[in-house]
Design a protein around this motif. Structure first.
Motif, PDB file in Angstrom:
ATOM      1  N   CYS A   1       0.991  -1.305  -0.066  1.00 55.49           N
ATOM      2  CA  CYS A   1       0.042   0.032  -0.085  1.00 55.49           C
ATOM      3  C   CYS A   1       0.647   1.318  -0.117  1.00 55.49           C
ATOM      4  N   TRP A   2       1.872   1.261   0.613  1.00 54.78           N
ATOM      5  CA  TRP A   2       3.057   2.459   0.735  1.00 54.78           C
ATOM      6  C   TRP A   2       3.429   2.630  -0.748  1.00 54.78           C
ATOM      7  N   ASP A   3       3.819   1.704  -1.465  1.00 52.76           N
ATOM      8  CA  ASP A   3       4.243   1.881  -2.705  1.00 52.76           C
ATOM      9  C   ASP A   3       3.259   2.504  -3.767  1.00 52.76           C
ATOM     10  N   LYS A   4       1.987   1.778  -3.685  1.00 51.76           N
ATOM     11  CA  LYS A   4       0.883   2.371  -4.423  1.00 51.76           C
ATOM     12  C   LYS A   4       0.565   3.766  -4.237  1.00 51.76           C
ATOM     13  N   LEU A   5       0.633   4.019  -2.799  1.00 53.08           N
ATOM     14  CA  LEU A   5       0.382   5.625  -2.457  1.00 53.08           C
ATOM     15  C   LEU A   5       1.303   6.404  -3.175  1.00 53.08           C
ATOM     16  N   MET A   6       2.664   5.811  -2.823  1.00 50.27           N
ATOM     17  CA  MET A   6       3.586   6.722  -3.309  1.00 50.27           C
ATOM     18  C   MET A   6       3.814   7.047  -4.816  1.00 50.27           C
ATOM     19  N   PHE A   7       3.461   5.953  -5.581  1.00 47.84           N
ATOM     20  CA  PHE A   7       3.489   6.361  -7.072  1.00 47.84           C
ATOM     21  C   PHE A   7       2.117   6.951  -7.668  1.00 47.84           C
ATOM     22  N   ALA A   8       1.115   6.961  -6.793  1.00 45.62           N
ATOM     23  CA  ALA A   8      -0.022   7.790  -7.007  1.00 45.62           C
ATOM     24  C   ALA A   8       0.110   9.252  -6.768  1.00 45.62           C
ATOM     25  N   LEU A   9       0.958   9.488  -5.949  1.00 47.05           N
ATOM     26  CA  LEU A   9       1.320  10.896  -5.675  1.00 47.05           C
ATOM     27  C   LEU A   9       2.459  11.490  -6.407  1.00 47.05           C
ATOM     28  N   GLY A  10       3.012  10.497  -7.323  1.00 43.67           N
ATOM     29  CA  GLY A  10       3.961  11.074  -8.268  1.00 43.67           C
ATOM     30  C   GLY A  10       5.295  10.427  -7.956  1.00 43.67           C
ATOM     31  N   GLY A  11       5.419   9.562  -7.098  1.00 43.06           N
ATOM     32  CA  GLY A  11       6.852   9.136  -6.806  1.00 43.06           C
ATOM     33  C   GLY A  11       7.414   9.275  -5.371  1.00 43.06           C
ATOM     34  N   GLU A  12       8.629   9.087  -5.271  1.00 47.74           N
ATOM     35  CA  GLU A  12       9.462   8.748  -4.112  1.00 47.74           C
ATOM     36  C   GLU A  12       9.507  10.384  -3.514  1.00 47.74           C
ATOM     37  N   ASP A  13      10.173  11.371  -4.324  1.00 47.12           N
ATOM     38  CA  ASP A  13      10.032  12.681  -3.996  1.00 47.12           C
ATOM     39  C   ASP A  13       8.926  13.487  -3.429  1.00 47.12           C
ATOM     40  N   GLU A  14       7.689  12.937  -3.999  1.00 46.50           N
ATOM     41  CA  GLU A  14       6.751  13.732  -3.800  1.00 46.50           C
ATOM     42  C   GLU A  14       6.169  13.172  -2.447  1.00 46.50           C
ATOM     43  N   MET A  15       6.179  11.731  -2.220  1.00 43.51           N
ATOM     44  CA  MET A  15       6.008  11.124  -0.944  1.00 43.51           C
ATOM     45  C   MET A  15       6.669  11.956  -0.036  1.00 43.51           C
ATOM     46  N   LYS A  16       8.049  12.030  -0.111  1.00 40.93           N
ATOM     47  CA  LYS A  16       8.895  12.927   0.921  1.00 40.93           C
ATOM     48  C   LYS A  16       8.573  14.225   1.356  1.00 40.93           C
TER      49      LYS A  16
END
Length: 192
Positions: free
Chosen positions: A131-146
């Motif tokens: 779920c973390w990765d799905k949410l991270m990619f839905a946000l636009g990627g690792e930088d956007e999640m950070k």
């Protein structure tokens, strides 16, 4: 000035209600995964605390906004940040759910294979994305999640400071009024 503040408490409470909806959606999203990652729980906890603080500020402001002429300028930047965080997360959760329903995989959306997850990426059971990765990619990627995580933490800290400031302001105003009442009582007693 009081007219400008009228409704500030209600608008803060409306933002808190929006935050509650987003937190519930996040909880629902992560609930569909067995053993959702602790990082999601930390995000959930931070958002829940942020919503609670917004609620406390909204209730306090609503009670005292006219009496003490509290203005929106104190809260505007942090309110905007909270709203942006909630809106961005809500959109990402909708996208993650839509992608999940399609069962087409995120590799097409991201432009590369799922195996290229980056430093934050983890796979769930059977090599599927968690779920973390799905949410991270839905946000636009690792930088956007950070960026989202830093923004949520910053907003939470700023809200705590604003709540403390608001409570201090109210205490000071009430103290002034108490001093005026005591002074008036002394003057009245000396006259009688």
């Amino acid at each position: 000035m009081a007219e400008a503040a009228l409704g500030l408490g209600s608008s803060i409470l409306a933002l808190a209600s929006f935050g509650v909806r987003v937190v519930k959606t996040l909880r629902s999203f992560t609930g569909s995964y067995t053993g959702a990652e602790s990082r999601i729980q930390v995000l959930f906890d931070d958002l829940s605390i942020t919503v609670w603080i917004l609620d406390e500020i909204g209730i306090t402001v609503k009670e005292y906004e006219v009496q003490f002429q509290i203005t929106a300028s104190l809260f505007e930047a942090t309110r905007r940040t909270c709203e942006n965080n909630f809106v961005g997360l809500e959109k990402a959760l909708k996208k993650a759910r839509k992608d999940e329903e399609k069962k087409s995989g995120l590799s097409q959306d991201v432009g590369g294979p799922i195996e290229v997850l980056g430093a934050l990426g983890t796979k769930g059971k059977n090599g599927k994305m968690g779920c973390w990765d799905k949410l991270m990619f839905a946000l636009g990627g690792e930088d956007e999640m950070k960026e989202l995580l830093v923004s949520v933490e910053t907003a939470k800290s700023n809200l705590l400071l604003l709540l403390d400031l608001l409570q201090l302001f109210i205490l000071k105003e009430q103290s002034k009024r108490c001093v005026m009442v005591r002074t008036f009582a002394r003057v009245l007693c000396s006259v009688l």
